[in-house]
Design an enzyme around this catalytic site. Structure first.
Site, mmCIF file in Angstrom:
data_model
loop_
_atom_site.group_PDB
_atom_site.id
_atom_site.type_symbol
_atom_site.label_atom_id
_atom_site.label_comp_id
_atom_site.label_asym_id
_atom_site.label_seq_id
_atom_site.Cartn_x
_atom_site.Cartn_y
_atom_site.Cartn_z
ATOM 1 N N ASP A 116 31.746 -5.194 -40.892
ATOM 2 C CA ASP A 116 30.662 -5.665 -40.038
ATOM 3 C C ASP A 116 29.644 -6.367 -40.926
ATOM 4 O O ASP A 116 29.420 -5.956 -42.071
ATOM 5 C CB ASP A 116 29.994 -4.499 -39.314
ATOM 6 C CG ASP A 116 30.881 -3.878 -38.245
ATOM 7 O OD1 ASP A 116 31.697 -4.606 -37.653
ATOM 8 O OD2 ASP A 116 30.743 -2.670 -37.991
ATOM 9 N N ASP A 139 33.973 -8.191 -32.627
ATOM 10 C CA ASP A 139 33.210 -7.449 -31.617
ATOM 11 C C ASP A 139 32.651 -8.398 -30.559
ATOM 12 O O ASP A 139 32.686 -8.106 -29.358
ATOM 13 C CB ASP A 139 32.061 -6.679 -32.274
ATOM 14 C CG ASP A 139 32.537 -5.642 -33.272
ATOM 15 O OD1 ASP A 139 33.696 -5.182 -33.153
ATOM 16 O OD2 ASP A 139 31.753 -5.291 -34.176
#
Length: 161
Positions: free
Chosen positions: A122, A141
């Protein structure tokens, strides 16, 4: 037979595009960011880059599960990605097929991370108005949420696609 090849094109193209953009962006994040350090992106004041390794699920939940949990997550997320692909083939509209394919591409992008790094990479964080967001997310995501939103969106936008 022609319908199957058209569906294949409509489904595999978004999957390949999403996985490619996701993996390239994560590679660039790994190469250019330091774990946990925050770098502000000046063109968009709300967005900052913060490299994080997520061994759990959303927001790091279940991140202390160890190797067994890692492989269980890989199996579950792979199954979800395959279910999204299968559903895309039976979807009634182009909008739904593309939406499911985009979401599947996001799922597969995160599965690749778990297989390669043992965690999801991330690197994007959005903060506003003096509130610092401690969580990060990635292109996969975004693709999952966007793709499912496109699938669920009630108004038909097939002609725009």
């Amino acid at each position: 037979m022609k319908k199957i090849s058209v569906y294949l094109w409509q489904i595999l193209t978004p999957v390949i595009i999403v996985v490619s953009i996701d993996q390239v962006s994560k590679y660039l994040a790994i190469e250019n960011l330091e774990l946990g350090q925050k770098t502000t992106f000046r063109l968009v004041p709300l967005v900052s880059f913060r490299l994080a390794l997520n061994t759990g699920i959303n927001f790091g939940v279940f991140s202390t599960g160890g190797h067994v949990f890692r492989y269980l997550l890989i199996a579950i997320l792979s199954s979800i990605g395959l279910a999204l692909l299968g559903s895309a083939f039976s979807a009634s509209t182009l909008q739904k097929r593309v939406g499911l394919a985009i979401a599947a591409g996001g799922a597969f992008g995160n599965v690749i991370d778990r297989l390669t790094y043992g965690a999801v990479i991330d690197f994007l964080s959005i903060s506003c108005c003096g509130i610092s967001n401690p969580w990060s997310f990635n292109v996969a995501d975004i693709a999952i949420f966007f793709g499912l939103g496109l699938f669920l969106f009630k108004r038909q936008v097939d002609q725009a696609l």
